[in-house]
Write an enzyme that holds these catalytic residues in place. Structure first.
Site, PDB file in Angstrom:
ATOM      1  N   TYR A 139       0.810  -1.218   0.000  1.00 38.99           N
ATOM      2  CA  TYR A 139       0.000   0.000   0.000  1.00 38.99           C
ATOM      3  C   TYR A 139       0.844   1.269   0.000  1.00 38.99           C
ATOM      4  O   TYR A 139       0.396   2.320  -0.461  1.00 38.99           O
ATOM      5  CB  TYR A 139      -0.939   0.025   1.209  1.00 38.99           C
ATOM      6  N   LYS A 185       3.282 -15.634   3.670  1.00 34.07           N
ATOM      7  CA  LYS A 185       3.258 -16.524   2.510  1.00 34.07           C
ATOM      8  C   LYS A 185       4.701 -16.877   2.171  1.00 34.07           C
ATOM      9  O   LYS A 185       5.191 -16.687   1.059  1.00 34.07           O
ATOM     10  CB  LYS A 185       2.541 -15.847   1.333  1.00 34.07           C
ATOM     11  N   ASP A 218      -3.370 -18.212   3.114  1.00 30.37           N
ATOM     12  CA  ASP A 218      -4.491 -18.921   2.506  1.00 30.37           C
ATOM     13  C   ASP A 218      -5.086 -19.933   3.470  1.00 30.37           C
ATOM     14  O   ASP A 218      -6.307 -20.127   3.516  1.00 30.37           O
ATOM     15  CB  ASP A 218      -4.085 -19.581   1.180  1.00 30.37           C
ATOM     16  N   ASP A 242      -5.524  -6.538   5.978  1.00 30.77           N
ATOM     17  CA  ASP A 242      -6.726  -5.883   5.477  1.00 30.77           C
ATOM     18  C   ASP A 242      -7.770  -6.932   5.090  1.00 30.77           C
ATOM     19  O   ASP A 242      -8.946  -6.856   5.473  1.00 30.77           O
ATOM     20  CB  ASP A 242      -6.350  -5.013   4.279  1.00 30.77           C
ATOM     21  N   ASP A 246     -11.289  -8.118   7.413  1.00 30.28           N
ATOM     22  CA  ASP A 246     -12.629  -7.968   6.849  1.00 30.28           C
ATOM     23  C   ASP A 246     -13.338  -9.310   6.772  1.00 30.28           C
ATOM     24  O   ASP A 246     -14.555  -9.397   6.989  1.00 30.28           O
ATOM     25  CB  ASP A 246     -12.552  -7.336   5.461  1.00 30.28           C
TER      26      ASP A 246
END
Length: 350
Positions: A139, A185, A218, A242, A246
């Site tokens: 970001y 990851k 994941d 993020d 959510d």
């Protein structure tokens, strides 16, 4: 007298922020409030989603209470150059405050398991704290570009950035169940290899009493909704945090129940994680629970007033039982729910 800068923002932001301020005034009458603009409304008024007068107001603030930022997908704001879009104002706000750690609690209150889309036996007792790194990663990295039919963004982290947010997660875990899950990851991303290495090294040096586990993002995305009670504190980088926070927001029953605190070098930033919901803005039906609980986090983390924060959180839980809002299958509008919170706090409502 503590100074609280309020940034109502866009959409339903002014409505839910007003509800949170009303509750704060009752539980902490010594607070001083100063309102300023941010986001799309700030651009319309000042030509900048994060105007200089708003920046200046933060210099002596003890805490910042934010509403929401952004408009509908077809908003004219979305056609502006990226630095002028409402969301850019939010990113600039976080950077100006030095808020590198975003704390997002995911808690199912006893007796409110029926609000969750999960089976009651899965939702019961869920109490997760997601600690999201907020100032780094994809970001914020400036190595980004659209060049014809090619585009790229770069995810980049340094050891100091990883260590400071991991330290926040370990600190939180010490006050909870003592368990941290670091999410990455590392099987395919070098930046995640660094993340895993640095989180583990910090734990081994300074937080040996904490049980640390490493999981791939994941896998966590599946397990956080199929076996949420396995998690206590989750720490992860900006993009993964993020998305996961959510996703986890569905567990209590609605984004309208999800507060957050962003902490770091200066005044803390406290905000509901839901969007601006322009389709219901101005109708007085928005769920203010997340904004009110963000105000409770402001008291706890920003002003060190845990007793007052606990009072608000208990009142919100009671109000959710008595007057659930429309997004939770009830009938309460914004004002009705706010009044229910005030009544549960023992405040007469006129």
């Amino acid at each position: 007298m503590p100074k609280i800068v309020t940034l109502p923002g866009d959409g339903i932001g002014p409505e839910v922020t007003a509800a949170a301020v009303e509750v704060l005034r009752e539980v902490a009458p010594d607070l001083q409030f100063e309102e300023h603009a941010i986001g799309g409304m700030a651009y319309d008024a000042h030509g900048d989603p994060f105007p200089q007068r708003t920046r200046d107001a933060l210099l002596d603030a003890d805490a910042v209470l934010l509403g929401t930022v952004g408009g509908p997908q077809n908003s004219p704001w979305n056609s502006l150059p990226r630095p002028m879009r409402p969301e850019s104002g939010l990113l600039a706000l976080r950077k100006a405050l030095g808020c590198y750690a975003n704390l997002r609690p995911v808690r199912v209150q006893p007796g409110l398991e029926h609000l969750s889309p999960l089976k009651p036996e899965l939702a019961r007792g869920v109490d997760i704290l997601i600690v999201r790194e907020l100032l780094g990663g994809v970001y914020f990295d400036q190595d980004r570009k659209i060049d014809g039919d090619t585009a790229y963004n770069t995810m980049r982290y340094t050891t100091p950035e990883v260590e400071r947010v991991a330290r926040m997660a370990f600190w939180a875990a010490e006050q909870r169940k003592g368990r941290v899950t670091s999410v990455d990851k590392a099987n395919v991303l070098e930046v995640s290899e660094l993340w895993r290495r640095d989180v583990q090294a910090l734990r081994d040096r300074e937080y040996r009493s904490i049980h640390l586990n490493h999981e791939y993002v994941d896998s966590v995305a599946m397990l956080i909704v199929s076996d949420p009670s396995r998690y206590d504190v989750i720490v992860t980088e900006n993009l993964f945090g993020d998305i996961l926070s959510d996703l986890a927001a569905v567990i209590p029953g609605s984004l309208g129940l999800m507060p957050s605190a962003s902490l770091g070098d200066g005044a803390g930033l406290f905000e509901p994680i839901h969007g601006s919901a322009p389709d219901i803005a101005g109708k007085g039906i928005a769920n203010p629970a997340a904004a009110i609980m963000s105000a409770a986090m402001l008291l706890r983390h920003g002003l060190k007033r845990s007793d007052a924060a606990n009072q608000i959180e208990r009142a919100v839980a009671l109000a959710l039982r008595a007057e659930p809002t429309r997004d939770l299958g009830g009938k309460a509008d914004t004002k009705t729910f706010t009044n229910a919170v005030l009544e549960a706090m023992g405040t007469p409502v006129g």
